[in-house]
Design a protein around this motif. Structure first.
Motif, PDB file in Angstrom:
ATOM      1  N   VAL A 118      32.016  33.505  42.917  1.00  0.00           N
ATOM      2  CA  VAL A 118      32.911  34.263  42.172  1.00  0.00           C
ATOM      3  C   VAL A 118      33.573  33.430  41.288  1.00  0.00           C
ATOM      4  CG1 VAL A 118      35.195  35.087  42.933  1.00  0.00           C
ATOM      5  CG2 VAL A 118      33.403  35.500  44.350  1.00  0.00           C
ATOM      6  N   PHE A 120      36.435  34.885  39.038  1.00  0.00           N
ATOM      7  CA  PHE A 120      37.146  35.940  38.714  1.00  0.00           C
ATOM      8  C   PHE A 120      38.656  35.715  38.199  1.00  0.00           C
ATOM      9  CE2 PHE A 120      35.561  39.597  41.660  1.00  0.00           C
ATOM     10  CZ  PHE A 120      34.289  39.439  41.372  1.00  0.00           C
ATOM     11  N   LYS A 137      22.792  31.013  39.170  1.00  0.00           N
ATOM     12  CA  LYS A 137      22.430  32.385  39.084  1.00  0.00           C
ATOM     13  C   LYS A 137      23.246  33.336  40.138  1.00  0.00           C
ATOM     14  CE  LYS A 137      17.294  32.062  38.601  1.00  0.00           C
ATOM     15  NZ  LYS A 137      16.079  32.375  39.198  1.00  0.00           N
ATOM     16  N   THR A 138      24.065  32.506  40.989  1.00  0.00           N
ATOM     17  CA  THR A 138      24.967  33.460  41.988  1.00  0.00           C
ATOM     18  C   THR A 138      26.256  33.774  41.218  1.00  0.00           C
ATOM     19  OG1 THR A 138      25.995  31.477  43.017  1.00  0.00           O
ATOM     20  CG2 THR A 138      24.022  32.178  43.846  1.00  0.00           C
ATOM     21  N   ALA A 139      26.573  33.396  40.184  1.00  0.00           N
ATOM     22  CA  ALA A 139      27.622  33.434  39.347  1.00  0.00           C
ATOM     23  C   ALA A 139      27.971  34.762  39.056  1.00  0.00           C
ATOM     24  CB  ALA A 139      28.046  32.758  38.175  1.00  0.00           C
ATOM     25  N   ARG A 140      29.383  35.478  39.399  1.00  0.00           N
ATOM     26  CA  ARG A 140      29.669  36.681  38.948  1.00  0.00           C
ATOM     27  C   ARG A 140      31.015  36.653  38.491  1.00  0.00           C
ATOM     28  NH1 ARG A 140      26.422  40.505  40.488  1.00  0.00           N
ATOM     29  NH2 ARG A 140      27.458  42.119  39.409  1.00  0.00           N
ATOM     30  N   THR A 175      36.581  48.612  33.055  1.00  0.00           N
ATOM     31  CA  THR A 175      35.804  49.222  34.339  1.00  0.00           C
ATOM     32  C   THR A 175      36.117  48.142  35.396  1.00  0.00           C
ATOM     33  OG1 THR A 175      33.861  47.717  34.227  1.00  0.00           O
ATOM     34  CG2 THR A 175      33.688  49.913  32.881  1.00  0.00           C
ATOM     35  N   ARG A 177      34.443  46.057  36.350  1.00  0.00           N
ATOM     36  CA  ARG A 177      33.472  45.540  37.177  1.00  0.00           C
ATOM     37  C   ARG A 177      32.975  44.085  36.948  1.00  0.00           C
ATOM     38  NH1 ARG A 177      27.917  46.521  34.592  1.00  0.00           N
ATOM     39  NH2 ARG A 177      28.087  46.923  32.272  1.00  0.00           N
ATOM     40  N   SER A 178      32.281  43.641  37.961  1.00  0.00           N
ATOM     41  CA  SER A 178      31.800  42.190  37.826  1.00  0.00           C
ATOM     42  C   SER A 178      30.365  42.146  36.975  1.00  0.00           C
ATOM     43  CB  SER A 178      31.597  41.698  39.358  1.00  0.00           C
ATOM     44  OG  SER A 178      30.778  42.049  40.073  1.00  0.00           O
ATOM     45  N   LEU A 179      30.031  41.183  36.441  1.00  0.00           N
ATOM     46  CA  LEU A 179      28.878  41.093  35.713  1.00  0.00           C
ATOM     47  C   LEU A 179      28.070  39.633  36.192  1.00  0.00           C
ATOM     48  CD1 LEU A 179      30.030  41.726  32.019  1.00  0.00           C
ATOM     49  CD2 LEU A 179      29.054  43.442  33.742  1.00  0.00           C
ATOM     50  N   GLY A 180      27.029  39.729  36.403  1.00  0.00           N
ATOM     51  CA  GLY A 180      26.203  38.718  36.955  1.00  0.00           C
ATOM     52  C   GLY A 180      26.017  37.672  35.740  1.00  0.00           C
ATOM     53  N   LYS A 183      23.493  38.710  32.758  1.00  0.00           N
ATOM     54  CA  LYS A 183      24.198  39.741  31.706  1.00  0.00           C
ATOM     55  C   LYS A 183      25.319  38.841  30.972  1.00  0.00           C
ATOM     56  CE  LYS A 183      25.936  43.784  30.259  1.00  0.00           C
ATOM     57  NZ  LYS A 183      25.228  44.861  29.682  1.00  0.00           N
ATOM     58  N   GLU A 196      20.183  28.448  41.803  1.00  0.00           N
ATOM     59  CA  GLU A 196      21.457  28.255  42.676  1.00  0.00           C
ATOM     60  C   GLU A 196      21.607  27.034  42.904  1.00  0.00           C
ATOM     61  OE1 GLU A 196      21.039  31.183  45.774  1.00  0.00           O
ATOM     62  OE2 GLU A 196      22.745  30.175  47.053  1.00  0.00           O
ATOM     63  N   TYR A 265      36.637  44.437  46.233  1.00  0.00           N
ATOM     64  CA  TYR A 265      36.243  44.168  44.770  1.00  0.00           C
ATOM     65  C   TYR A 265      35.161  45.510  44.226  1.00  0.00           C
ATOM     66  CZ  TYR A 265      38.319  39.679  45.451  1.00  0.00           C
ATOM     67  OH  TYR A 265      39.013  38.571  45.499  1.00  0.00           O
ATOM     68  N   LEU A 266      35.004  46.271  45.022  1.00  0.00           N
ATOM     69  CA  LEU A 266      33.895  47.306  44.708  1.00  0.00           C
ATOM     70  C   LEU A 266      34.725  48.619  44.389  1.00  0.00           C
ATOM     71  CD1 LEU A 266      31.360  46.698  47.664  1.00  0.00           C
ATOM     72  CD2 LEU A 266      31.479  45.570  45.160  1.00  0.00           C
TER      73      LEU A 266
ATOM     74  N   ASP B  70      27.945  38.566  46.721  1.00  0.00           N
ATOM     75  CA  ASP B  70      26.629  37.899  46.685  1.00  0.00           C
ATOM     76  C   ASP B  70      25.302  38.357  47.081  1.00  0.00           C
ATOM     77  OD1 ASP B  70      25.374  35.333  46.857  1.00  0.00           O
ATOM     78  OD2 ASP B  70      25.587  34.809  48.715  1.00  0.00           O
ATOM     79  N   THR B  73      24.508  40.271  43.535  1.00  0.00           N
ATOM     80  CA  THR B  73      24.091  39.385  42.754  1.00  0.00           C
ATOM     81  C   THR B  73      22.437  39.087  43.230  1.00  0.00           C
ATOM     82  OG1 THR B  73      25.960  38.194  42.483  1.00  0.00           O
ATOM     83  CG2 THR B  73      24.152  37.218  41.644  1.00  0.00           C
ATOM     84  N   LYS B  74      22.185  39.079  44.316  1.00  0.00           N
ATOM     85  CA  LYS B  74      20.642  38.805  44.708  1.00  0.00           C
ATOM     86  C   LYS B  74      19.972  39.867  44.615  1.00  0.00           C
ATOM     87  CE  LYS B  74      20.782  34.843  47.013  1.00  0.00           C
ATOM     88  NZ  LYS B  74      21.889  34.160  46.441  1.00  0.00           N
ATOM     89  N   GLU B  76      20.585  42.171  42.212  1.00  0.00           N
ATOM     90  CA  GLU B  76      20.352  42.333  40.545  1.00  0.00           C
ATOM     91  C   GLU B  76      19.320  41.473  40.188  1.00  0.00           C
ATOM     92  OE1 GLU B  76      24.689  43.864  38.843  1.00  0.00           O
ATOM     93  OE2 GLU B  76      24.294  41.933  38.806  1.00  0.00           O
ATOM     94  N   ASN B  77      19.351  40.273  40.637  1.00  0.00           N
ATOM     95  CA  ASN B  77      18.378  39.243  40.272  1.00  0.00           C
ATOM     96  C   ASN B  77      16.965  39.633  40.692  1.00  0.00           C
ATOM     97  OD1 ASN B  77      20.440  37.613  38.998  1.00  0.00           O
ATOM     98  ND2 ASN B  77      20.405  36.178  40.618  1.00  0.00           N
ATOM     99  N   ASP B  85      29.540  47.484  40.332  1.00  0.00           N
ATOM    100  CA  ASP B  85      30.172  47.218  41.629  1.00  0.00           C
ATOM    101  C   ASP B  85      30.541  48.694  42.206  1.00  0.00           C
ATOM    102  OD1 ASP B  85      30.994  45.447  39.536  1.00  0.00           O
ATOM    103  OD2 ASP B  85      31.756  44.304  41.331  1.00  0.00           O
ATOM    104  N   TYR B  86      30.995  49.408  41.328  1.00  0.00           N
ATOM    105  CA  TYR B  86      31.580  50.910  41.599  1.00  0.00           C
ATOM    106  C   TYR B  86      30.615  51.868  41.972  1.00  0.00           C
ATOM    107  CZ  TYR B  86      30.918  51.417  36.549  1.00  0.00           C
ATOM    108  OH  TYR B  86      30.248  51.356  35.380  1.00  0.00           O
TER     109      TYR B  86
END
Lengths: 267, 105
Positions: A118, A120, A137-140, A175, A177-180, A183, A196, A265-266, B70, B73-74, B76-77, B85-86
């Motif tokens: 996270v 954020f 790779k886990t970062a959002r 939005t 929204r969270s981005l990986g 992106k 990771e 968060y969704l 988490d 993300t997994k 998406e990867n 998310d929405y």
């Protein structure tokens, strides 16, 4: 002081690099203790800069780099303080966060945010103050502030405007929204995406590379390429504080604090 | 919300779809679902046989909001997609999740 062990963060100089670790459970929510310790850190930066050429900021918690401002603490203050005093306190807190991140942004050291999980709100804004972002790779990355009736208040928008195109900033802000990491790297904000658990190792390897160069030249290059948008940062504080005085924020904070489901968060 | 699976025949092998000069391999619904279940089982260390397509993944995996991100993300990867998310709001079972992902493949 070249070494410090606090409740929310710690720092030490290792091999010519300052390592600032965030370690407040559950996910480095940045409240008054973290800001106070961060203030002590930036007060020490000039001295640390004489012993080091780079700064790495990372989290030692599995959940991520930081979930941002401590909303539960803010909500508690809102419930227990007189309104004018609370709003003055909000402004003081925001100004303190700006002072910290501006100091990191302007540091003569080359600064690296090594992030995972996270990233954020205020955590994202802290990373944006750094010269390089290395993410696993886990970062959002996310600015969830609009859910609370706010805009990011710790320099997020001016620094994103400095670093990125306007379209992706609108996407992030409007939005929520969270981005990986992939992106965000594609957008140009992240310098390296690694496997990771490898962000800190990659940041340390980068710091070793930075050591090869003359620190004065590196500092001059940074000042030239990375101007700090002070005027916009001040405007952001004013807008943020104005928005904070609206009832929508109290409702947004209450909703966040009261939620017990797994999806805050969704939405 | 539990969206029913598409009524079309479940393909046992990937279907090929021609898009301009590109040949895109489309994953069949059951294969996407299977990959999600396997990924969730491995990542959250839950025996694969305990996960079913219509299970509530919050309950079955015992995950909170940060772990849900988490998982996102997994996914998406793994599928090389972007899933806002929405689009997951209100989704709690693996089958619907698979449909959302398939719409992005």
């Amino acid at each position: 002081m070249n070494e410090f062990q606090g409740q929310a963060l710690s720092w030490a100089v290792k091999d010519g690099t300052v390592e600032l670790a965030l370690h407040r459970e559950p996910c480095n929510e940045l409240g008054s203790i973290a800001l106070e310790e961060a203030d002590r850190f930036v007060d020490s930066l000039a001295k640390l800069g004489r012993e080091a050429h780079a700064l790495i900021i990372f989290s030692s918690l599995r959940a991520g780099f930081s979930a941002g401002a401590d909303l539960r603490e803010l909500y508690h203050l809102l419930q227990t303080s007189e309104r004018d005093a609370f709003l003055k306190g909000v402004r003081a807190r925001v100004e303190r966060a700006h002072r910290v991140i501006n100091a990191i942004d302007a540091a003569p050291l080359t600064t690296i945010a090594a992030v995972h999980g996270v990233v954020f709100g205020g955590g994202f804004e802290l990373a944006l103050g750094c010269d390089l972002i290395i993410a696993d790779k886990t970062a959002r990355f996310c600015f969830p502030e609009l859910r609370l009736g706010l805009i990011p208040g710790w320099g997020g928008i001016p620094r994103l405007k400095r670093d990125l195109g306007n379209a992706i900033i609108r996407d992030l802000l409007l939005t929520g929204r969270s981005l990986g990491a992939a992106k965000v790297q594609q957008a140009g904000l992240i310098s390296q995406v690694v496997a990771e658990g490898e962000a800190l190792r990659a940041a340390r390897a980068t710091a070793v590379q930075l050591r090869k160069f003359d620190p004065y030249t590196a500092a001059m290059a940074k000042r030239f390429i990375k101007p700090i948008p002070y005027e916009e940062l001040q405007r952001e504080i004013d807008i943020f504080c104005e928005l904070f005085s609206r009832p929508a924020v109290e409702a947004g904070l209450r909703q966040f604090v009261d939620r017990v489901d797994a999806q805050p968060y969704l939405s | 919300m539990n969206e029913s699976a598409p009524r079309e025949v479940l393909h046992s092998s990937p279907k090929q779809e021609i898009c301009g000069d590109d040949v895109v391999l489309m994953k069949s619904p059951d294969r996407t679902l299977e990959e999600i279940l396997n990924l969730a089982a491995v990542h959250f260390k839950v025996p694969r046989e305990k996960l079913g397509p219509d299970d509530d993944f919050f309950k079955t995996l015992g995950i909170d909001s940060l772990q849900t991100l988490d998982l996102l993300t997994k996914l998406e990867n793994h599928f090389h997609i972007e899933l806002p998310d929405y689009e997951l709001q209100g989704v709690s079972d693996f089958r619907t999740l698979a449909n959302r992902i398939r719409a992005r493949l």
